[in-house]
Enzyme design. Structure first.
Site, PDB file in Angstrom:
ATOM      1  CE1 TYR A   1       0.334  21.091 -21.974  1.00 33.26           C
ATOM      2  CE2 TYR A   1       1.128  19.935 -23.912  1.00 33.26           C
ATOM      3  CZ  TYR A   1       0.096  20.512 -23.201  1.00 33.26           C
ATOM      4  OH  TYR A   1      -1.171  20.502 -23.736  1.00 33.26           O
TER       5      TYR A   1
ATOM      6  CG  HIS B   1      -2.468  26.055 -23.898  1.00 30.71           C
ATOM      7  ND1 HIS B   1      -1.320  25.604 -23.309  1.00 30.71           N
ATOM      8  CD2 HIS B   1      -3.349  25.034 -23.763  1.00 30.71           C
ATOM      9  CE1 HIS B   1      -1.498  24.375 -22.842  1.00 30.71           C
ATOM     10  NE2 HIS B   1      -2.727  24.018 -23.105  1.00 30.71           N
TER      11      HIS B   1
ATOM     12  CG  LEU C   1      -7.996   7.256 -24.555  1.00 32.58           C
ATOM     13  CD1 LEU C   1      -6.704   6.454 -24.514  1.00 32.58           C
ATOM     14  CD2 LEU C   1      -9.152   6.394 -25.045  1.00 32.58           C
ATOM     15  N   GLY C   2     -10.404  10.418 -21.603  1.00 31.02           N
ATOM     16  CA  GLY C   2     -10.777  10.914 -20.282  1.00 31.02           C
ATOM     17  C   GLY C   2      -9.606  11.017 -19.329  1.00 31.02           C
ATOM     18  NE  ARG C   3      -7.139  16.373 -18.126  1.00 28.21           N
ATOM     19  CZ  ARG C   3      -8.090  17.122 -18.679  1.00 28.21           C
ATOM     20  NH1 ARG C   3      -9.335  16.662 -18.715  1.00 28.21           N
ATOM     21  NH2 ARG C   3      -7.821  18.299 -19.204  1.00 28.21           N
ATOM     22  N   GLY C   4      -7.111   9.117 -19.207  1.00 32.57           N
ATOM     23  CA  GLY C   4      -6.774   7.773 -18.764  1.00 32.57           C
ATOM     24  C   GLY C   4      -7.923   7.030 -18.130  1.00 32.57           C
TER      25      GLY C   4
ATOM     26  N   GLY D   1      -9.764   2.342 -18.127  1.00 30.59           N
ATOM     27  CA  GLY D   1     -10.090   1.430 -17.033  1.00 30.59           C
ATOM     28  C   GLY D   1      -8.936   1.205 -16.080  1.00 30.59           C
TER      29      GLY D   1
END
Length: 327
Positions: free
Chosen positions: A63, A132, A213-216, A220
């Site tokens: 990262y 990983h 959260l589904g990558r944001g 919504g």
């Protein structure tokens, strides 16, 4: 939806590890992949998370090509007795080779990666060290055996795997106890429920869902048309122009259900995950990533929420309708 305000519950990390808060913090986006970061706010978010009972902080050597571990170092050292720091090895990617996404699980590579992570984090021991991604060219027994030696040397406390099959989890666990399995798990991505979660239950492995959260997407707020040029999600199938609208309609359904419960879509998504894990009998510590205190507070509130049976049934068919593969 029911909820109450209380100290964050804790669960064991693996069968005999330390107790950790039931929600961790994914720190990746503080350094790379999701656009520019306000470092002052990101550091305030780390401190607030700790105040609220978060103990598991998740990073990886790739990262920011080491930058995320270095960013976390002052925070980890300042609170060493309260922070469970998790990092990962496996990708060959580095500052010298930023586009090298090859995977290496050889024992010599593992040891070198570990030494570099220790140096960047400024600590003597990594609390939770993950593979990983699997390197199919290296026997899993060799990789886990090398990790087990790091435990014996006191450089690592607990071992973890990411995105492996049930059989791989069992193979690794036979070499050395595996404390945590990190895999994608959310309303949108439920593949691990078939075989992997039951294996984790059988072995006493804690499941650490990433991208809960589904990558944001499940907030919504994040869709392809609004993503910046430096946001990696532009390249993900679920955010592509051909899939975006269909997935947005699914999120609208979730948001409508959440609104009727006076919670946010993100809170409902996390509450669903906690309830699903409880139904399956597995210890679950999701690690939603955020760089802002406001979103952190929103996410943490979900740990005390419980969707009713009607909501769980309404959300059950969503994953099968999602367009685009998870990556």
């Amino acid at each position: 939806m029911t909820g109450h305000s209380s100290p964050m519950p804790r669960v064991p990390l693996g069968s005999d590890g330390p107790l950790i808060g039931v929600q961790g913090l994914g720190c990746m986006g503080m350094s790379e992949f999701y656009g520019e970061t306000d470092e002052v706010e990101a550091r305030a978010t780390l401190e607030r998370a700790l105040e609220r009972g978060v103990t598991l902080f998740d990073t990886a050597d790739m990262y920011g090509m080491g930058a995320n571990e270095a960013f976390l170092a002052p925070f980890v050292r300042a609170h060493r007795d309260r922070v469970v720091i998790a990092t990962k090895f496996g990708y060959a990617r580095s500052a010298e080779r930023p586009d090298d996404w090859s995977v290496d699980n050889r024992p010599a590579f593992i040891r070198g990666s570990l030494e570099r992570s220790l140096k960047r984090l400024g600590v003597d021991t990594i609390d939770l060290y993950y593979v990983h991604r699997r390197d199919p060219g290296v026997p899993l027994e060799d990789s886990v055996g090398a990790m087990a030696r790091l435990v014996e040397e006191g450089k690592v406390r607990s071992l973890g795997l990411c995105a492996v099959s049930a059989d791989e989890l069992r193979t690794a666990h036979a070499v050395h106890p595996i404390a945590a399995l990190q895999s994608e798990w959310s309303i949108f991505t439920r593949d691990i429920e078939r075989d992997v979660v039951p294996a984790a239950v059988e072995l006493g492995v804690t499941v650490v869902p990433y991208a809960p959260l589904g990558r944001g997407m499940l907030t919504g707020r994040s869709f392809g048309a609004a993503l910046g040029a430096d946001d990696a999600r532009q390249n993900f199938p679920r955010f592509s122009a051909e899939n975006r609208d269909a997935n947005a309609r699914l999120v609208e359904r979730i948001a409508s259900l959440a609104g009727g419960m006076s919670v946010t879509p993100a809170q409902l998504a996390l509450a669903w995950l906690y309830a699903r894990a409880a139904d399956m009998g597995v210890a679950c510590v999701p690690i939603p990533g955020t760089r802002r205190r406001e979103r952190l507070e929103e996410n943490l509130a979900a740990a005390a929420l419980r969707p009713g049976e009607d909501a769980m049934q309404a959300l059950d068919p969503v994953a099968a309708a999602v367009r685009g593969v998870a990556v």
